[in-house]
Design a protein around this motif. Structure first.
Motif, short mmCIF file in Angstrom:
data_model
loop_
_atom_site.label_atom_id
_atom_site.label_comp_id
_atom_site.label_asym_id
_atom_site.label_seq_id
_atom_site.Cartn_x
_atom_site.Cartn_y
_atom_site.Cartn_z
N HIS A 1 -6.89 2.17 -2.07
CA HIS A 1 -8.23 2.05 -1.51
C HIS A 1 -8.97 0.81 -2.01
O HIS A 1 -10.18 0.69 -1.82
CB HIS A 1 -9.06 3.30 -1.84
N GLY A 2 -8.26 -0.08 -2.64
CA GLY A 2 -8.90 -1.30 -3.13
C GLY A 2 -7.87 -2.28 -3.65
O GLY A 2 -6.68 -1.97 -3.77
N TYR A 3 -8.34 -3.48 -3.97
CA TYR A 3 -7.46 -4.51 -4.51
C TYR A 3 -8.28 -5.56 -5.23
O TYR A 3 -9.50 -5.70 -5.02
CB TYR A 3 -6.60 -5.16 -3.41
N TRP A 4 -7.58 -6.28 -6.10
CA TRP A 4 -8.18 -7.41 -6.81
C TRP A 4 -7.51 -8.70 -6.32
O TRP A 4 -6.32 -8.72 -6.02
CB TRP A 4 -7.92 -7.33 -8.32
N GLY B 1 2.15 0.38 4.27
CA GLY B 1 1.84 -0.95 4.78
C GLY B 1 1.71 -1.96 3.66
O GLY B 1 2.15 -1.73 2.53
N TYR B 2 1.04 -3.07 3.96
CA TYR B 2 0.90 -4.12 2.95
C TYR B 2 -0.26 -5.04 3.31
O TYR B 2 -0.74 -5.07 4.45
CB TYR B 2 2.18 -4.94 2.82
N PRO C 1 -5.70 -0.52 4.60
CA PRO C 1 -7.14 -0.68 4.85
C PRO C 1 -7.66 -2.05 4.42
O PRO C 1 -7.31 -2.54 3.35
CB PRO C 1 -7.76 0.44 4.01
N PHE C 2 -8.50 -2.63 5.26
CA PHE C 2 -9.18 -3.87 4.90
C PHE C 2 -10.51 -3.51 4.25
O PHE C 2 -11.35 -2.84 4.85
CB PHE C 2 -9.42 -4.73 6.14
N VAL C 3 -10.70 -3.91 3.00
CA VAL C 3 -11.94 -3.56 2.29
C VAL C 3 -12.70 -4.79 1.81
O VAL C 3 -13.61 -4.68 0.99
CB VAL C 3 -11.64 -2.62 1.09
N GLY C 4 -12.34 -5.96 2.34
CA GLY C 4 -13.09 -7.16 1.99
C GLY C 4 -12.20 -8.32 1.63
O GLY C 4 -10.99 -8.15 1.38
N ASP D 1 0.87 -1.17 0.00
CA ASP D 1 0.00 0.00 0.00
C ASP D 1 0.91 1.22 0.00
O ASP D 1 1.43 1.63 1.04
CB ASP D 1 -0.90 0.00 1.24
N ASP D 2 1.14 1.81 -1.17
CA ASP D 2 2.05 2.94 -1.28
C ASP D 2 1.56 4.16 -0.53
O ASP D 2 2.35 5.04 -0.16
CB ASP D 2 2.27 3.29 -2.76
#
Length: 538
Positions: free
Chosen positions: A474-477, A434-435, A450-453, A429-430
């Motif tokens: 703010h998101g990830y795949w 964090g990561y 951030p935990f988004v699901g 997470d730039d």
């Protein structure tokens, strides 16, 4: 690989100690596995129906090696096997099966549903060895007859698997392939993972270029209440049978063991003397196998301008597409461990390769800040993530252990914590420094990010094996081996290959920073573009 091409067989047998309601349930059926692997599956009880292969248990063998960075000396070569006798190979094979089964159990054990490691019982081991010799001499796989349980403090034989494997190539011949076949069958898997069992005996006979294996599971009737309690907790949490994912058998948990004459790789490579033989290529999760001696593609990285991408193979070779430039590779080097992933620098003028032993190789303007090559690991390294300024990176192992180098800060890890599934990827997470970590079940562990699901707790068609974060953090795949995409936060969904018939499993993904899309890559080098330009496949 069709059913007629499979050379191994699997079988299962079980009996129960007479007890009150709530007694541990045994396997009720066998589900034939799907995918490319060696070995057909059958189930037999006392009907005389032809069956096959045995299960075993033990502790996960730590991966060791010395993959030297590109800035150092050349990597060491691989060994070609040890001069074991057939009898000693059988004993070593059995020990490794025990280790791999206990690794499967440890991957699923939790405080709410504890699964104890299986301890080798001399009585069960003697029975397993005797039956292994019997089926090898007859050339026919059949279930052993389990002796009656007379009670007391003796360890009773309550379930058994028997089988053979040979004449194919990975993952059907070595100890990992044998265990992998059991894990793909509901009945064999339930024996292997049954929380009630505390003891195991394994017998392996090397004969006719095959491994004839028998595993017998049991416990003492004196611990029946606690055995029933563990089984009930397991059934409530994990179901009956326990789901097949994760499968630890095919992960690089140590060199697999082969009987003399068994093949240990593509193009008919054989283990002449038998014993422990390292793989000269990547070991993806079971099922799946390298094709025709060509190293599997293990990862993809994109250039920052959306103009190209690199594909990395398990042998450290690099293929360029679009405006991606080659800055070097490990092609032709004798690696101590297969390459696991490729990650590009922010300006696209370099990249890192990371191997399963933690060896890190830096090319172009990618800086070398250290590695885990040559150190003993509790679990194999599976991925690398760079810091925002490119002056450091994190390595992550399949047990969630984090290794920070350069200016990468340690924000926490899952090392030493019970996991429901092995970790397969890390994404930085730039925005926060964090990561995120992701497991094969899609469970997300966020550290100063951030935990988004997540998909943890959901039933997936195929295991997750990669992830990528959006530019703003703010998101990830998440991507699964069938190419299914799971988008969370502000990560847009642009499509997937989920539900399609693929020639090879998807092994990774990378985001297109310019378009907000992404690319997927299969182990055969096939590239799938979604809202991202296509520049060719490998």
């Amino acid at each position: 690989m069709g059913e007629s091409d499979r050379k191994g067989q699997l079988g299962v047998n079980e009996q129960r100690v007479k007890a009150a309601p709530g007694q541990v349930r045994g396997p009720a059926r066998v589900i034939d596995s799907e995918g490319r692997r060696i070995g057909s599956i059958g189930a037999g009880w006392s009907t005389g129906r032809r069956v096959a292969a045995v299960l075993a248990t033990g502790a996960l063998v730590a991966l060791m090696g010395c993959s030297t960075p590109i800035h150092g000396a050349a990597p060491k070569g691989r060994s070609t096997g040890l001069p074991f006798t057939a009898q000693s190979v059988g004993a070593l094979y059995g020990q490794d099966l025990v280790a791999r089964v206990n690794a499967e159990r440890a991957a699923r054990s939790s405080p709410s549903a504890p699964i104890p490691d299986l301890q080798v019982d001399p009585g069960l081991e003697a029975e397993a060895e005797a039956w292994s010799s019997q089926i090898a001499s007859s050339g026919t796989v059949a279930d052993p007859t389990l002796p009656p349980c007379t009670g007391g403090n003796q360890v009773c034989a309550l379930a058994a698997n028997s089988g053979n494997s040979g004449y194919g190539f990975w993952p059907g011949d070595g100890s990992d392939g044998m265990d992998g076949d059991y894990m793909l069958s509901a009945a064999h898997r339930q024996n292997e993972l049954g929380a009630a069992y505390t003891s195991i005996g394994v017998g392996v006979t090397c004969s006719a270029d095959q491994a004839w294996t028998v595993e017998i599971f049991g416990y003492s009737p004196s611990i029946l209440p606690s055995a029933n309690a563990r089984a009930s907790a397991q059934n409530a949490v994990d179901g009956d049978p326990v789901a097949q994912n994760p499968i630890m058998a095919g992960t690089p948990s140590g060199d697999p063991v082969y009987c003399p004459g068994q093949t240990d790789g593509p193009n008919g490579q054989i283990s002449v003397a038998g014993g422990q033989v390292p793989y000269p290529y990547s070991v993806p999760g079971v099922p799946g196998e390298p094709g025709n001696g060509v190293a599997s593609v293990v990862g993809i990285a994109s250039t920052p301008d959306s103009g190209g991408y690199w594909l990395a193979r398990s042998d450290g070779s690099i293929a360029t597409h679009g405006d991606a430039v080659s800055y070097g590779s490990m092609a032709g080097a004798n690696l101590d461990a297969p390459t696991q992933h490729i990650v590009s620098t922010a300006d696209g003028k370099g990249y890192w390769l990371v191997a399963s032993d933690g060896g890190t190789f830096a090319f172009g303007d990618a800086g070398f800040f250290g590695s885990m090559g040559g150190r003993q690991l509790n679990a194999p390294v599976v991925d690398l993530a760079p810091t925002a300024d490119g002056k450091g990176y994190w390595l992550v192992a399949s047990d969630g252990g984090i290794f920070a180098f350069g200016d990468a800060r340690f924000h926490g890890s899952m090392g030493g914590q019970p996991l429901r599934a092995p970790v397969v990827a890390i994404a930085p997470d730039d925005a926060t420094g964090g990561y995120w970590l992701v497991g094969t079940d899609g469970g997300i562990f966020a550290f100063d990010a951030p935990f988004v699901g997540s998909t943890g707790g959901l039933v997936l068609n195929q295991p997750v094996n990669g992830m990528a974060a959006t530019a703003d953090g703010h998101g990830y795949w998440l991507v699964a081996s069938d190419g299914a995409i799971f988008a969370f936060g502000d990560a847009p969904f642009h499509g997937s290959t989920g539900g399609m018939t693929l020639n090879a499993p998807v092994v990774g993904m990378t985001a297109d920073a310019a378009t907000g899309g992404y690319w997927l890559v299969g182990s055969d080098g096939g590239v799938f573009s979604f809202n991202a330009p296509f520049f060719g496949s490998g």
